[in-house]
Design a protein around this motif. Structure first.
Motif, PDB file in Angstrom:
ATOM      1  N   ASP A  35       0.856  -1.194   0.000  1.00  0.00           N
ATOM      2  CA  ASP A  35       0.000   0.000   0.000  1.00  0.00           C
ATOM      3  C   ASP A  35       0.887   1.238   0.000  1.00  0.00           C
ATOM      4  O   ASP A  35       0.684   2.173  -0.779  1.00  0.00           O
ATOM      5  N   LEU A  36       1.890   1.218   0.846  1.00  0.00           N
ATOM      6  CA  LEU A  36       2.728   2.411   1.007  1.00  0.00           C
ATOM      7  C   LEU A  36       3.484   2.780  -0.270  1.00  0.00           C
ATOM      8  O   LEU A  36       3.502   3.946  -0.677  1.00  0.00           O
ATOM      9  N   LEU A  37       4.117   1.787  -0.918  1.00  0.00           N
ATOM     10  CA  LEU A  37       4.971   2.147  -2.058  1.00  0.00           C
ATOM     11  C   LEU A  37       4.181   2.708  -3.247  1.00  0.00           C
ATOM     12  O   LEU A  37       4.598   3.720  -3.823  1.00  0.00           O
ATOM     13  N   PRO A  38       3.036   2.108  -3.615  1.00  0.00           N
ATOM     14  CA  PRO A  38       2.258   2.781  -4.665  1.00  0.00           C
ATOM     15  C   PRO A  38       1.887   4.216  -4.268  1.00  0.00           C
ATOM     16  O   PRO A  38       1.943   5.135  -5.091  1.00  0.00           O
ATOM     17  N   ASN A  39       1.526   4.429  -2.995  1.00  0.00           N
ATOM     18  CA  ASN A  39       1.167   5.784  -2.564  1.00  0.00           C
ATOM     19  C   ASN A  39       2.358   6.740  -2.639  1.00  0.00           C
ATOM     20  O   ASN A  39       2.207   7.901  -3.009  1.00  0.00           O
TER      21      ASN A  39
END
Ligand SMILES: Cc1cc2nc3c(=O)[nH]c(=O)nc-3n(C[C@H](O)[C@H](O)[C@H](O)COP(=O)(O)OP(=O)(O)OC[C@H]3O[C@@H](n4cnc5c(N)ncnc54)[C@H](O)[C@@H]3O)c2cc1C
Ligand code: SF4
Ligand code: FES
Ligand code: FES
Lengths: 331, 175
Positions: A35-39
Motif C-alpha cells: 500500500d505504502l509504495l504505490p502511494n
C-alpha cells in the motif's frame, strides 16, 4: 515507470530497534509495502526514512493465549500465512476468507496484517498519479482544497478498503499498539475515525504489534463477502462482515447476538445496530431479508470508489441477504 | 507546456548509497544503490538483469515477479533494502542447459505473444508448482496466477502450459 521519492531506509532486526527508529521525526513504517509504495510513487507522501519491519521476528507469530482464550496474530504475519494457517481456519473462517480475497497471491506473500489494518483510505480522486491529480487540482487529501466526492464537504470521505478490518471488528478483535508513550490495548472498532486523512487513532511513533481475537463463547457463525469489479486483484466495492451468536447448532437456531460491519462506505467501518435481529430464526427467509434491508438502510455509499453510489447501495442489500442465506445453508 | 505540467522534483538531499549483498540466481552479488531504489530497479538498472519487466510499477500486473527466498513477490514493491541479504531468483536464473518444463510447455503451447508477461508468469508458476509439488488443475493455476496479467494470449494457452508442466514435473519426481 513510477519513481519513488528520495528517502533513507532502516532495517532493524528487533522490536526495540524498530521502535527507536520510529520515534525519530520523518520516520514511516513499511511492512509489505504493497500500500505504502504505490502511494509514495504517486507522491501522496514524502517521508524522510522508511523503517522496515520485515526483519523483526517478534512480530511474526500466530499463537493461542489459553488464559485470554484468544488467538494472537503478530502485525508482521503475511496475509498468505494467515490464509494458510490451520488454527485461524478452524476458529475464524471469515478471517481466512477475507485474507485470501486480498489482491493477488503475489501481493498476499508480501502484505501483512498490520499493513491491512493501517491501510490508508482510498478514493478514485486520490489514488492516482501526481500528473493525473494535477489535472483536477488535487483534493483535500492531496494538494488541493476541495473534495470531489462531497463537493461542499470540509472533510475527506475516502474509503476504508481493507478486507480484514470489517471481519476483525465483527469478531471483536483487540489491537495492541506500542510506541514512545508505551503500550496500549484498544478495541479495533475504536481505532478508526471518520476523517479520511487521519483515519486512525495511531499516535506519533506508534506501531501496531498484535491483534487479539477472542474465541467465540457459544455457537457462532461468521461470514465475509466482498464485491469487486474483477474476480482478483481489486479492492472491494463493498464489503460485509457478519458474526452471529446462535442459541443452538440446529437448523432452528435463534440469533442471540449479531454483529454486522460494513466497509468501503467512508473512512470509518460501519457497525450496524442489529437489535431487530435478536430472537429471530437464523435460517428464515424473513431474517435474510431483514439483514439485506439493514445493510441497505445504513450503508450510505458515496462515489469515492468505482461504480455509482446508488448501484453499490442496492448491491449491499443483495450481498447482505445472500451472505446470511449462505451461512445458514452451510450449517 | 509539458514542463509546467510535470511535478516539481523531490527536493530531499541524495542519501548515501546502500551497499547490498544478495544471492542473485545462485551467485553472490554486491551492489550499491540509492536507498529509494526498488529491487526491480536494482535488478534492471544496476545488475542489467532486464528479464524482470517494469510494467505498471504499482502491483497491478505481475510483470516484475521474482522469487525472494523462494516466494514469488513483486520486485516493483520490494525495497532494495528489504532484499538485502536474501536469495533472489529471476527469470534469468531459469537459463540452464535444459529448458525448465514450464518453459518447454509454454513454448510448445505458444503461450507467449509479445512476451512481456512471460518472465513474471514463469517466476510465479515455478514458485507455485514447487510449493504444491503435484499435478494441478486449471482452476488452481488460474488462482495461482491471479496477479499476473497478460494482455495478449487470453490465458488459455498459458494455463494449458502450466497444467502440462505440473504433470511432467510430478511424473519426473515419482521416477
Ligand atoms: C494491486 C493491489 C490490489 C490490492 N487489493 C487489495 C484488496 O483487495 N484488499 C485489501 O484489503 N488491500 C488491497 N491492497 C492493499 C494492500 O496490499 C493490503 O492492504 C496489505 O495488507 C497492506 O499491507 P502491507 O504490509 O503491504 O502494508 P504497507 O504498504 O507496508 O503499509 C500500509 C500502511 O500501514 C502502515 N503500517 C504497516 N504496518 C504497520 C504496523 N504494524 N503498525 C502501524 N502501521 C503500519 C504503513 O506505515 C502504511 O501507512 C492492494 C494493493 C495493490 C497494490
Ligand atoms: S473523499 Fe474527497 S478529499 Fe477525500 S480523497 Fe476523495 S476527493 Fe479527496
Ligand atoms: S510492474 Fe510490478 S506489478 Fe506491475
Ligand atoms: S504475451 Fe503479451 S502480455 Fe502476455
Amino acid at each position: 515507470m513510477l519513481r519513488l521519492p528520495i528517502f533513507q531506509t532502516k532495517t532493524p532486526t528487533n522490536l526495540e530497534e524498530l521502535l527507536s527508529a520510529m520515534s525519530e521525526s520523518g520516520a514511516r513504517l513499511i511492512a509489505g509495502g504493497t500500500d505504502l509504495l504505490p502511494n509514495l510513487k504517486h507522491r501522496l507522501d514524502t517521508p524522510e526514512t522508511l523503517v522496515s519491519i520485515d526483519r523483526v521476528e517478534e512480530l511474526r507469530h500466530i499463537t493461542w493465549d489459553e488464559d485470554a482464550r484468544a488467538l494472537r496474530i503478530g502485525a508482521g504475519v503475511t496475509l498468505a500465512d494467515i490464509a494458510a494457517d490451520n488454527e485461524v481456519g478452524e476458529h475464524f473462517p471469515s478471517l481466512v476468507k477475507a485474507a485470501s480475497l486480498v489482491a493477488s497471491p503475489l501481493i498476499r506473500n508480501m502484505a501483512t496484517l498490520g499493513g491491512n489494518i493501517n491501510l490508508d483510505t482510498r478514493c478514485r480522486y486520490v489514488n492516482q498519479s501526481e500528473f493525473w491529480r494535477s489535472a483536477i487540482g488535487g483534493c483535500l487529501k492531496s494538494e488541493g482544497d476541495v473534495c470531489h466526492v462531497v463537493p461542499k464537504g470540509r472533510s475527506c470521505a475516502a474509503a476504508m478498503s481493507s478486507d480484514c478490518v470489517p471481519v476483525l471488528i465483527s469478531l471483536g478483535a483487540t489491537l495492541i499498539q506500542v510506541g514512545p508513550q508505551g503500550r496500549r490495548e484498544l478495541a479495533l472498532v475504536d481505532y478508526y475515525s471518520s476523517d479520511g486523512i487521519e483515519h486512525t487513532q495511531k499516535l506519533v511513533g506508534e506501531i501496531t504489534t498484535e491483534v487479539q481475537i477472542p474465541l467465540p463463547a457459544g455457537e457462532s457463525a461468521a461470514h465475509y463477502s466482498k464485491w469487486t469489479v474483477r474476480k482478483s486483484i481489486d479492492f472491494p466495492l463493498l464489503s460485509i462482515a457478519m458474526n452471529f451468536t446462535l442459541s443452538s447448532q440446529g437448523a432452528d437456531a435463534v440469533i442471540e447476538e449479531a454483529i454486522i460491519c460494513l466497509g468501503v462506505l467512508a473512512a470509518k467501518p460501519k457497525v450496524l445496530r442489529t437489535d431487530k435481529l435478536v430472537g429471530l430464526r437464523f435460517g428464515d427467509e424473513v431474517t435474510a431479508s431483514l439483514v439485506g434491508e439493514l445493510c441497505f438502510k445504513h450503508g450510505k455509499t458515496l462515489e469515492n470508489v468505482p461504480y455509482e453510489a446508488d448501484y453499490r447501495r442496492s448491491m449491499l442489500r443483495v450481498f447482505g441477504r445472500r451472505a446470511i442465506r449462505q451461512l445458514a445453508d452451510s450449517r | 507546456m509539458l514542463a509546467q505540467l510535470m511535478p516539481a522534483r523531490d527536493k530531499a538531499p541524495m542519501p548515501d548509497a546502500l551497499l547490498l549483498s544478495m544471492k542473485v540466481n545462485g551467485e553472490d552479488v554486491e551492489v550499491a544503490a540509492p536507498a529509494h531504489f526498488t529491487l526491480l530497479e536494482v535488478l534492471r538498472y544496476k545488475l542489467d538483469l532486464i528479464g524482470s519487466k517494469q510494467g505498471c510499477d504499482k502491483g497491478d500486473c505481475g510483470a516484475c515477479t521474482v522469487q525472494v527466498d523462494g516466494k514469488a513477490k513483486l520486485s516493483c514493491l520490494t525495497l532494495a533494502a528489504q532484499a538485502n541479504g536474501r536469495e533472489v531468483r529471476t527469470v534469468e536464473g531459469m537459463t540452464a542447459a535444459h529448458l525448465h518444463p514450464i518453459q518447454d510447455c509454454m513454448d510448445k503451447e505458444v503461450a507467449a505473444q509479445c512476451g512481456f508477461c512471460t518472465p513474471g508468469i514463469l517466476m510465479a508458476a515455478e514458485a507455485y508448482l514447487s510449493k504444491v509439488g503435484r499435478a494441478v488443475s486449471r482452476e488452481e493455476v488460474a488462482e495461482a496466477l491471479a496477479g499476473n496479467l497478460c494482455r495478449c494470449t487470453g490465458y488459455v494457452k498459458i494455463v494449458d502450459a502450466i497444467v502440462g508442466a505440473s504433470e511432467i514435473m510430478a511424473n519426473t519426481e515419482q521416477d
